[in-house]
Design an enzyme around this catalytic site. Structure first.
Site, PDB file in Angstrom:
ATOM      1  N   GLU A 142      -1.046  -8.683   5.008  1.00 44.34           N
ATOM      2  CA  GLU A 142      -1.155  -8.830   6.544  1.00 44.34           C
ATOM      3  C   GLU A 142      -2.606  -8.802   6.984  1.00 44.34           C
ATOM      4  O   GLU A 142      -2.731  -9.020   8.267  1.00 44.34           O
ATOM      5  CB  GLU A 142      -0.196  -7.677   7.401  1.00 44.34           C
ATOM      6  CG  GLU A 142      -0.772  -6.446   7.363  1.00 44.34           C
ATOM      7  CD  GLU A 142      -0.739  -5.383   6.195  1.00 44.34           C
ATOM      8  OE1 GLU A 142      -0.348  -6.163   4.857  1.00 44.34           O
ATOM      9  OE2 GLU A 142      -0.865  -3.986   5.945  1.00 44.34           O
TER      10      GLU A 142
ATOM     11  N   CYS B 274       0.954  -1.192   0.091  1.00 45.51           N
ATOM     12  CA  CYS B 274      -0.120  -0.102   0.156  1.00 45.51           C
ATOM     13  C   CYS B 274       0.818   1.382   0.057  1.00 45.51           C
ATOM     14  O   CYS B 274       1.247   1.605  -1.121  1.00 45.51           O
ATOM     15  CB  CYS B 274      -1.107   0.037   1.088  1.00 45.51           C
ATOM     16  SG  CYS B 274      -2.246   0.848   1.092  1.00 45.51           S
TER      17      CYS B 274
ATOM     18  N   HIS C 135      -3.544  -5.639   0.929  1.00 48.68           N
ATOM     19  CA  HIS C 135      -2.857  -5.855   2.217  1.00 48.68           C
ATOM     20  C   HIS C 135      -2.811  -7.344   2.525  1.00 48.68           C
ATOM     21  O   HIS C 135      -3.611  -7.955   3.242  1.00 48.68           O
ATOM     22  CB  HIS C 135      -3.638  -5.290   3.422  1.00 48.68           C
ATOM     23  CG  HIS C 135      -3.468  -3.789   3.266  1.00 48.68           C
ATOM     24  ND1 HIS C 135      -2.464  -3.095   4.069  1.00 48.68           N
ATOM     25  CD2 HIS C 135      -4.218  -2.802   2.640  1.00 48.68           C
ATOM     26  CE1 HIS C 135      -2.641  -1.815   3.766  1.00 48.68           C
ATOM     27  NE2 HIS C 135      -3.783  -1.460   3.075  1.00 48.68           N
TER      28      HIS C 135
END
Lengths: 80, 233
Positions: B205, B86, B203
């Site tokens: 994560e 990002c 993302h």
């Protein structure tokens, strides 16, 4: 020495913010607007005593390295 | 296996990355402050998401000139594995470590939603644990994720297999409806020519355990770990 820098999007690069502003102008009744492109304006103070050639050289470097992303933007500056 | 996570003023996914690699993957993670001139003794570098320097000037522009970015560039130059997620992707583009630039979304809206992605290159240290052309799910959360490169450069990316992820529909098809931000050719992630630097807007994560809605992102970190493990042998 004061410098005025303009950074604008290159032709062909989509400008969604400009388009949104254009749409709003239309909503406000400004029927004459056919396009809006948004850009950035900077005022930079350089130390006195710098020659015009030196200033120009530095400014080109500043614009290429930070003020503009030359993939999408073009720049121009005027030394006062 | 030690991941170094760079922290800029305004990073806000740094702890999520730390959690993913340390708690979920079982690796080791440490912080790298943006003012550092070395990345230290790490095996891989993560540039996390967030809003470094409040996205002033252009997203990632100010962070790209931080002292630590010189260190990240030389780490990558030495063959080190670097991932930018990002805002990290935006920083890598601004720093010239990846081609292109992230423009405001074509909708001019912040988009925070689950996306469906096609893994278009599994021959990278970030994707070797995916299947060829696998369709996966990872969320996005950005206002400036509209990946742009001039058309000719976009075709070159394709030829050199630098496109790693594309936004697709459930069937794995690249359609305008599945493109959340207007990115050129639905590109969601790209790597450098050498393949050791990856940037992506989704993302991983935030998709590393099932309760998050998807655990498809974990294999990015697991791939990195495996790639580094096999390098050592």
């Amino acid at each position: 020495m004061r410098v005025k820098i303009h950074v604008t999007l290159k032709e062909g690069v989509l400008d969604p913010q400009g388009k949104a502003i254009q749409k709003s102008l239309g909503a406000l009744g400004f029927k004459s607007v056919s396009d809006v492109r948004m850009g950035k304006y900077f005022e930079v103070e350089l130390r006195e005593g710098l020659s015009k050639a030196e200033a120009e050289k530095e400014l080109v470097e500043m614009c290429e390295k930070l003020f503009a992303n030359v993939t999408i933007e073009q720049y121009s500056f005027a030394i006062e | 296996m030690k991941f170094g996570i760079v922290v800029f003023p305004g990073s806000n996914c740094d702890r999520d990355c730390h959690y993913a690699v340390q708690e979920v993957l079982g690796g080791e993670a440490s912080w790298i402050w943006h003012g550092e001139r070395s990345v230290g003794a790490v095996d891989a570098v993560i540039l996390p998401g967030g809003f470094s320097y409040g996205d002033y000037l252009r997203a990632g522009a100010i962070a790209s000139s931080s002292p630590v970015m010189d260190a990240v560039a030389s780490f990558a130059e030495r063959g080190g594995i670097v991932i930018g997620i990002c805002n990290g992707f935006q920083i890598l583009c601004e720093a010239g470590l990846l081609p292109g630039v992230l423009l405001p979304n074509n909708s001019v809206q912040f988009r925070c939603e689950q996306t469906t992605l096609l893994v278009t290159n599994i021959n990278t240290p970030f994707t070797e644990l995916y299947y060829r052309e696998e369709v996966i799910r990872m969320p996005i959360a950005h206002g400036m994720g509209n990946y742009f490169v001039p058309e000719e450069a976009a075709n070159q990316l394709e030829e050199k297999h630098q496109v790693v992820f594309r936004y697709v529909n459930e069937k794995g098809e690249t359609t305008p409806e599945s493109n959340p931000n207007g990115s050129v050719q639905n590109i969601a992630g790209v790597c450098n020519e050498r393949g050791n630097v990856l940037g992506l807007m989704p993302h991983p994560e935030r998709a590393c355990e099932e309760w998050m809605g998807s655990d498809d992102g974990l294999r990015i970190f697991a791939s990195m770990s495996r790639a580094l493990g096999s390098r050592r042998k």
